[in-house]
Design an enzyme around this catalytic site. Sequence first.
Site, short mmCIF file in Angstrom:
data_model
loop_
_atom_site.label_atom_id
_atom_site.label_comp_id
_atom_site.label_asym_id
_atom_site.label_seq_id
_atom_site.Cartn_x
_atom_site.Cartn_y
_atom_site.Cartn_z
N LYS A 93 -15.19 -29.43 12.14
CA LYS A 93 -16.27 -29.97 11.35
C LYS A 93 -17.56 -29.62 11.54
CE LYS A 93 -16.96 -32.07 7.17
NZ LYS A 93 -17.55 -30.85 6.76
N GLN A 114 -22.28 -30.72 18.01
CA GLN A 114 -21.55 -31.39 16.94
C GLN A 114 -20.37 -32.19 17.44
OE1 GLN A 114 -22.96 -30.31 13.62
NE2 GLN A 114 -21.35 -32.16 12.82
N LYS A 117 -21.73 -35.38 18.13
CA LYS A 117 -22.34 -36.41 16.92
C LYS A 117 -20.82 -36.81 16.28
CE LYS A 117 -24.96 -33.69 14.92
NZ LYS A 117 -25.93 -32.85 14.04
N LYS A 129 -19.44 -25.06 14.39
CA LYS A 129 -20.66 -24.75 13.42
C LYS A 129 -20.43 -23.19 13.14
CE LYS A 129 -24.68 -26.33 12.23
NZ LYS A 129 -24.86 -27.63 11.81
N GLY A 168 -22.95 -27.61 4.67
CA GLY A 168 -24.42 -26.98 4.71
C GLY A 168 -25.18 -27.18 6.06
N ASP A 169 -26.36 -26.47 5.94
CA ASP A 169 -27.26 -26.62 6.99
C ASP A 169 -28.39 -25.96 6.80
OD1 ASP A 169 -27.55 -27.80 10.22
OD2 ASP A 169 -28.34 -25.72 10.06
N THR A 212 -28.00 -37.14 4.99
CA THR A 212 -28.64 -37.32 6.50
C THR A 212 -29.80 -37.81 6.60
OG1 THR A 212 -27.29 -34.78 6.70
CG2 THR A 212 -29.30 -35.47 8.38
N ASN A 243 -33.81 -30.62 2.66
CA ASN A 243 -32.72 -31.52 2.23
C ASN A 243 -32.81 -32.70 3.27
OD1 ASN A 243 -29.79 -32.67 3.16
ND2 ASN A 243 -29.75 -32.41 1.22
N SER A 380 -19.48 -36.27 5.15
CA SER A 380 -19.00 -35.15 4.68
C SER A 380 -17.21 -35.70 4.90
CB SER A 380 -18.98 -34.06 5.66
OG SER A 380 -20.09 -33.27 4.99
P1 NDP Z 1 -33.31 -26.95 4.75
O1 NDP Z 1 -32.89 -25.51 4.82
O2 NDP Z 1 -32.86 -27.68 3.58
O3 NDP Z 1 -34.73 -27.02 5.30
C1 NDP Z 1 -35.15 -26.87 6.55
C2 NDP Z 1 -36.37 -26.98 6.37
O4 NDP Z 1 -37.01 -26.87 7.92
C3 NDP Z 1 -37.70 -26.31 5.37
O5 NDP Z 1 -38.35 -27.08 5.15
C4 NDP Z 1 -38.01 -25.20 6.21
O6 NDP Z 1 -38.93 -24.51 5.74
C5 NDP Z 1 -38.29 -25.82 7.62
N1 NDP Z 1 -37.94 -24.93 8.82
C6 NDP Z 1 -36.90 -24.27 8.96
N2 NDP Z 1 -37.09 -23.31 9.85
C7 NDP Z 1 -38.19 -23.64 10.43
C8 NDP Z 1 -39.16 -23.08 11.42
N3 NDP Z 1 -38.61 -22.03 12.46
N4 NDP Z 1 -40.32 -23.62 11.68
C9 NDP Z 1 -40.84 -24.55 10.77
N5 NDP Z 1 -40.08 -24.99 9.63
C10 NDP Z 1 -38.51 -24.48 9.51
O7 NDP Z 1 -32.29 -27.40 6.00
P2 NDP Z 1 -31.84 -28.89 6.24
O8 NDP Z 1 -32.86 -29.93 5.83
O9 NDP Z 1 -30.35 -28.75 5.74
O10 NDP Z 1 -31.80 -28.92 7.80
C11 NDP Z 1 -32.97 -29.26 8.68
C12 NDP Z 1 -32.39 -29.81 10.05
O11 NDP Z 1 -31.53 -31.01 10.06
C13 NDP Z 1 -31.66 -28.88 10.58
O12 NDP Z 1 -32.33 -28.68 12.22
C14 NDP Z 1 -30.40 -29.08 10.60
O13 NDP Z 1 -29.39 -28.31 11.74
C15 NDP Z 1 -30.44 -30.32 10.53
N6 NDP Z 1 -29.33 -31.18 10.28
C16 NDP Z 1 -29.04 -31.04 8.80
C17 NDP Z 1 -27.87 -31.63 8.19
C18 NDP Z 1 -27.59 -31.75 6.60
O14 NDP Z 1 -26.83 -32.40 6.15
N7 NDP Z 1 -28.42 -30.62 5.82
C19 NDP Z 1 -26.94 -32.59 9.03
C20 NDP Z 1 -27.62 -32.62 10.36
C21 NDP Z 1 -28.54 -32.12 10.65
P3 NDP Z 1 -39.14 -23.16 5.16
O15 NDP Z 1 -38.48 -23.32 3.90
O16 NDP Z 1 -40.50 -22.59 4.92
O17 NDP Z 1 -38.18 -22.15 5.91
#
Ligand code: NDP
Length: 448
Positions: A93, A114, A117, A129, A168-169, A212, A243, A380
């Site tokens: 997962k 993961q 976690k 992943k 998702g991620d 999250t 997200n 999830s």
């Molecule tokens: P989203 O795609 O929804 O959002 C990502 C955010 O981070 C956006 O605001 C994006 O900006 C910014 N971002 C991405 N890359 C960069 C970068 N290189 N430099 C600066 N800002 C950046 O992703 P999530 O919110 O789902 O995920 C965010 C983090 O949380 C990740 O590390 C992910 O692995 C982790 N995570 C997510 C989970 C989930 O359920 N969604 C679960 C556990 C962990 P822009 O739009 O400009 O790219």
Amino acid sequence: MTIHSEYLKRVMETVKKRDYGEVEFFQAVTEVFESLEPVLERNPDIERLGIIERLVEPERQIIFRVSWVDDTGRVRVNRGYRVEFNSAIGPYKGGLRFHSSVYLGIIKFLGFEQIFKNSLTGLPIGGAKGGSDFNPKGKSDGEVMRFCQSFMTELCKHIGADTDVPAGDIGVGSREIGYMFGQYKRIRNEFVGVLTGKDLTNSGSLVRTEATGYGLCYLTEAMLRDAGKSFKGSAVVISGSGNVAIYATEKATQLGGKVVAMSDSDGYIYDPDGVDLACIKRLKEVERKRISEYAETHPKATYTEGCSGIWSVKCDIALPCATQNDIDKKSAELLIQNGCIAVGEGANMPSTPEAIELFQKSGILFAPAKAANAGGVATSHLEMSQNSQRVSWSFEKVDMKLMQIMEDIYANMRDAAKEYGCEGNFVAGANIAGFLKVADAMKAQGVV
Ligand code: NDP
């Protein structure tokens, strides 16, 4: 921190050679190894059974071509990945990431994290992943759909409700999950819980979208409470506006905090009145626009180009929710100088090793990602349970379960740190607690 165990040093050398150039993966492995020395001292069996060597080598790595046609009729080619890392405690997962920076080293670091976690959640789920170097930004809906369909045409050969269940991620939200779910169903003729993060019309779970970010705040609040503090009355800075960041902002505000800054990959906004979340949701979830537009409608707010500057904003609590290595040594120094008392990692590996070392030396409360952002995968799993029973639980029921899981994770990592002689070091506590369960299952299953 230095690693003294000859066994761990040997395995690290192998990883360095065999996985040459995968810097993020090496960083994640090093951090876990630094925590495991006291465990190895008490459990000599681990070396004899080759547990660590097996843990750093994925059970399966799938790399595939993803061809699709853009709106102008041109054929595009991306690379797809699924790394099925460890299934000792349950079916694989872990999320799918679509971002131009994706390569094998990123997917392996995320998959490795993961494993621990998922183990920490207390639920029977293994670690994996996947993703692609496809960048959904600026693509039309039709292009995203065609890409997702092509990606799933290959991926569906390797996943299944009892085998491997992606979510998702970064770059993969409910729109992308919906397109992939549709394609899976078309090819396999099965309406099953093979993906999580589905929207409600596709048998998704309530609270999965929020999970999250909410979970991050529940765990951070538990950590603060133990230290006689709370979100109430605190200034909070949250990086990202995707997200995780959006729902961390929502919950931090509900818990009495004031979120004063958020960012995207171009820059950050500062709003002394507290961020207007409805506006951020509209810009990011509906219109898919840049965060700079926020300042155009909020006169007191300012926008600054460059996302790393967000850590210079004074706050009590910092929640990095964007991407890996977001807080470096300099940003950590700024946070400490400005009186920050707690950091909760919403993104995966958002703090560099140097930043973590500084946080720990300064006595800041520090909740590492593999514990703090586990609410997504935990929910999830609740989505999978509902799918297999063909039921749908209420928002309150799922939210209560999520809160309990996050409080249990906090207690587990706190207690493991204490038991192994590093009280208050939640990085070590999370690594040890996550590792022990997986190692025990690997021992019981023999050499596989
Ligand atoms: P989203 O795609 O929804 O959002 C990502 C955010 O981070 C956006 O605001 C994006 O900006 C910014 N971002 C991405 N890359 C960069 C970068 N290189 N430099 C600066 N800002 C950046 O992703 P999530 O919110 O789902 O995920 C965010 C983090 O949380 C990740 O590390 C992910 O692995 C982790 N995570 C997510 C989970 C989930 O359920 N969604 C679960 C556990 C962990 P822009 O739009 O400009 O790219």
